[in-house]
Design a protein around this motif. Structure first.
Motif, PDB file in Angstrom:
ATOM      1  N   VAL A  57       8.266  -9.732   8.353  1.00  0.00           N
ATOM      2  CA  VAL A  57       8.013  -8.112   8.152  1.00  0.00           C
ATOM      3  C   VAL A  57       9.205  -7.472   8.334  1.00  0.00           C
ATOM      4  O   VAL A  57       9.564  -6.377   7.623  1.00  0.00           O
ATOM      5  CB  VAL A  57       6.768  -7.690   9.084  1.00  0.00           C
ATOM      6  CG1 VAL A  57       6.418  -6.154   8.751  1.00  0.00           C
ATOM      7  CG2 VAL A  57       5.465  -8.348   8.502  1.00  0.00           C
ATOM      8  N   LEU A  58       9.766  -7.525   9.594  1.00  0.00           N
ATOM      9  CA  LEU A  58      10.941  -6.771   9.728  1.00  0.00           C
ATOM     10  C   LEU A  58      12.223  -6.975   8.746  1.00  0.00           C
ATOM     11  O   LEU A  58      13.018  -6.043   8.573  1.00  0.00           O
ATOM     12  CB  LEU A  58      11.608  -7.144  11.231  1.00  0.00           C
ATOM     13  CG  LEU A  58      10.810  -6.555  12.435  1.00  0.00           C
ATOM     14  CD1 LEU A  58      11.259  -7.309  13.618  1.00  0.00           C
ATOM     15  CD2 LEU A  58      10.804  -5.209  12.500  1.00  0.00           C
ATOM     16  N   GLY A  59      12.094  -8.081   8.235  1.00  0.00           N
ATOM     17  CA  GLY A  59      13.237  -8.330   7.243  1.00  0.00           C
ATOM     18  C   GLY A  59      12.874  -7.524   6.067  1.00  0.00           C
ATOM     19  O   GLY A  59      13.754  -6.938   5.355  1.00  0.00           O
ATOM     20  N   TYR A  60      11.577  -7.500   5.557  1.00  0.00           N
ATOM     21  CA  TYR A  60      11.223  -6.625   4.347  1.00  0.00           C
ATOM     22  C   TYR A  60      11.450  -5.150   4.908  1.00  0.00           C
ATOM     23  O   TYR A  60      11.765  -4.464   3.815  1.00  0.00           O
ATOM     24  CB  TYR A  60       9.519  -6.633   4.235  1.00  0.00           C
ATOM     25  CG  TYR A  60       9.304  -8.039   3.719  1.00  0.00           C
ATOM     26  CD1 TYR A  60      10.155  -8.660   2.748  1.00  0.00           C
ATOM     27  CD2 TYR A  60       8.043  -8.602   3.778  1.00  0.00           C
ATOM     28  CE1 TYR A  60       9.581  -9.926   2.216  1.00  0.00           C
ATOM     29  CE2 TYR A  60       7.608 -10.053   3.374  1.00  0.00           C
ATOM     30  CZ  TYR A  60       8.381 -10.334   2.446  1.00  0.00           C
ATOM     31  OH  TYR A  60       8.139 -11.715   1.772  1.00  0.00           O
ATOM     32  N   ALA A  61      11.130  -4.767   5.917  1.00  0.00           N
ATOM     33  CA  ALA A  61      11.706  -3.375   6.600  1.00  0.00           C
ATOM     34  C   ALA A  61      13.240  -3.004   6.137  1.00  0.00           C
ATOM     35  O   ALA A  61      13.441  -2.039   5.875  1.00  0.00           O
ATOM     36  CB  ALA A  61      11.207  -3.210   7.843  1.00  0.00           C
ATOM     37  N   THR A  92       7.362  -3.501  -4.630  1.00  0.00           N
ATOM     38  CA  THR A  92       7.280  -4.803  -4.459  1.00  0.00           C
ATOM     39  C   THR A  92       7.105  -5.211  -3.022  1.00  0.00           C
ATOM     40  O   THR A  92       6.239  -6.045  -2.565  1.00  0.00           O
ATOM     41  CB  THR A  92       8.406  -5.468  -5.182  1.00  0.00           C
ATOM     42  OG1 THR A  92       8.333  -5.162  -6.522  1.00  0.00           O
ATOM     43  CG2 THR A  92       8.431  -6.892  -5.150  1.00  0.00           C
ATOM     44  N   LEU A  93       8.053  -4.797  -2.310  1.00  0.00           N
ATOM     45  CA  LEU A  93       8.273  -4.812  -0.708  1.00  0.00           C
ATOM     46  C   LEU A  93       6.846  -4.229  -0.170  1.00  0.00           C
ATOM     47  O   LEU A  93       6.223  -5.187   0.960  1.00  0.00           O
ATOM     48  CB  LEU A  93       9.195  -4.057  -0.062  1.00  0.00           C
ATOM     49  CG  LEU A  93      10.589  -4.764  -0.157  1.00  0.00           C
ATOM     50  CD1 LEU A  93      11.956  -3.830   0.475  1.00  0.00           C
ATOM     51  CD2 LEU A  93      10.660  -6.016   0.298  1.00  0.00           C
ATOM     52  N   ALA A  94       6.323  -3.149  -0.276  1.00  0.00           N
ATOM     53  CA  ALA A  94       5.128  -2.670   0.110  1.00  0.00           C
ATOM     54  C   ALA A  94       3.978  -3.561  -0.245  1.00  0.00           C
ATOM     55  O   ALA A  94       3.101  -3.989   0.768  1.00  0.00           O
ATOM     56  CB  ALA A  94       4.570  -1.316  -0.265  1.00  0.00           C
ATOM     57  N   LEU A  95       3.651  -4.323  -1.258  1.00  0.00           N
ATOM     58  CA  LEU A  95       2.882  -5.265  -1.680  1.00  0.00           C
ATOM     59  C   LEU A  95       2.905  -6.860  -0.703  1.00  0.00           C
ATOM     60  O   LEU A  95       2.056  -6.948  -0.197  1.00  0.00           O
ATOM     61  CB  LEU A  95       2.887  -5.573  -3.024  1.00  0.00           C
ATOM     62  CG  LEU A  95       2.492  -4.518  -4.105  1.00  0.00           C
ATOM     63  CD1 LEU A  95       2.744  -4.779  -5.534  1.00  0.00           C
ATOM     64  CD2 LEU A  95       1.022  -4.163  -3.791  1.00  0.00           C
ATOM     65  N   VAL A  97       4.285  -6.576   2.346  1.00  0.00           N
ATOM     66  CA  VAL A  97       3.842  -6.423   3.677  1.00  0.00           C
ATOM     67  C   VAL A  97       2.479  -6.088   3.756  1.00  0.00           C
ATOM     68  O   VAL A  97       1.742  -6.725   4.835  1.00  0.00           O
ATOM     69  CB  VAL A  97       4.421  -4.980   4.263  1.00  0.00           C
ATOM     70  CG1 VAL A  97       4.255  -4.604   5.455  1.00  0.00           C
ATOM     71  CG2 VAL A  97       6.298  -5.304   4.254  1.00  0.00           C
ATOM     72  N   GLU A  98       1.809  -5.626   2.733  1.00  0.00           N
ATOM     73  CA  GLU A  98       0.249  -5.430   2.796  1.00  0.00           C
ATOM     74  C   GLU A  98      -0.417  -6.673   2.883  1.00  0.00           C
ATOM     75  O   GLU A  98      -1.207  -6.875   3.424  1.00  0.00           O
ATOM     76  CB  GLU A  98      -0.013  -4.527   1.596  1.00  0.00           C
ATOM     77  CG  GLU A  98      -1.439  -4.155   1.481  1.00  0.00           C
ATOM     78  CD  GLU A  98      -1.886  -3.325   0.433  1.00  0.00           C
ATOM     79  OE1 GLU A  98      -2.786  -3.328  -0.270  1.00  0.00           O
ATOM     80  OE2 GLU A  98      -1.003  -2.381  -0.092  1.00  0.00           O
ATOM     81  N   ALA A  99       0.293  -7.671   2.102  1.00  0.00           N
ATOM     82  CA  ALA A  99      -0.334  -9.093   1.900  1.00  0.00           C
ATOM     83  C   ALA A  99      -0.135  -9.895   3.343  1.00  0.00           C
ATOM     84  O   ALA A  99      -1.086 -10.496   3.899  1.00  0.00           O
ATOM     85  CB  ALA A  99       0.244  -9.873   0.836  1.00  0.00           C
ATOM     86  N   LEU A 100       0.734  -9.392   3.951  1.00  0.00           N
ATOM     87  CA  LEU A 100       1.043 -10.345   5.298  1.00  0.00           C
ATOM     88  C   LEU A 100       0.488  -9.477   6.440  1.00  0.00           C
ATOM     89  O   LEU A 100       0.392 -10.240   7.499  1.00  0.00           O
ATOM     90  CB  LEU A 100       2.606 -10.029   5.694  1.00  0.00           C
ATOM     91  CG  LEU A 100       3.530 -11.343   5.096  1.00  0.00           C
ATOM     92  CD1 LEU A 100       4.791 -11.209   5.507  1.00  0.00           C
ATOM     93  CD2 LEU A 100       3.113 -12.633   5.471  1.00  0.00           C
ATOM     94  N   SER A 101       0.007  -8.289   6.304  1.00  0.00           N
ATOM     95  CA  SER A 101      -0.555  -7.708   7.342  1.00  0.00           C
ATOM     96  C   SER A 101      -1.753  -8.275   8.045  1.00  0.00           C
ATOM     97  O   SER A 101      -1.919  -8.330   9.255  1.00  0.00           O
ATOM     98  CB  SER A 101      -0.735  -5.993   7.060  1.00  0.00           C
ATOM     99  OG  SER A 101       0.066  -5.493   6.875  1.00  0.00           O
TER     100      SER A 101
END
Length: 114
Positions: A57-61, A92-95, A97-101
């Protein structure tokens, strides 16, 4: 007894006391064996999973900050297609992160259960 003899005897006595003290100390430590117990802590699997997911998640951020910077540069140049491209990447990144949450939340709860 002359003052010279008395001083000599005092020095010899002090020197002898030091010799005996260091001799006893050296003799008492030379025969000891010390065993050291080594404790190695292992991170529980649930906590390791939480760490791994959090790093993802931090990588996505971090990636998202780069895309935001690109969008701001495009906006400063009035580059609409650049803004749209960056926005699409952020979406795309938001999706992701949302999937990983839910997985991150579950791993966190499981980790704290230890």
């Amino acid at each position: 007894m002359t003052p010279f003899t008395r001083t000599g005897l005092q020095v010899a006595g002090a020197f002898g006391a030091l010799l005996i003290t260091f001799g006893i100390g050296a003799g008492s430590t030379s025969a000891k064996t010390v065993e050291v117990e080594r404790v190695v802590e292992v991170t529980p699997a649930a906590c390791q999973r939480y760490i791994d997911l959090s790093e993802q998640v931090l990588g996505y951020a971090s990636e998202g900050l780069g895309y935001s910077s690109d969008a701001m540069e495009a906006a400063a140049r009035f580059n609409i297609s650049g803004i749209e491209a960056s926005t699409a990447k952020l979406d795309t990144l938001a999706l992701k992160v949302e999937a990983l949450s839910p997985q991150v939340i579950a791993a966190k709860a499981e980790c704290r259960g230890y």
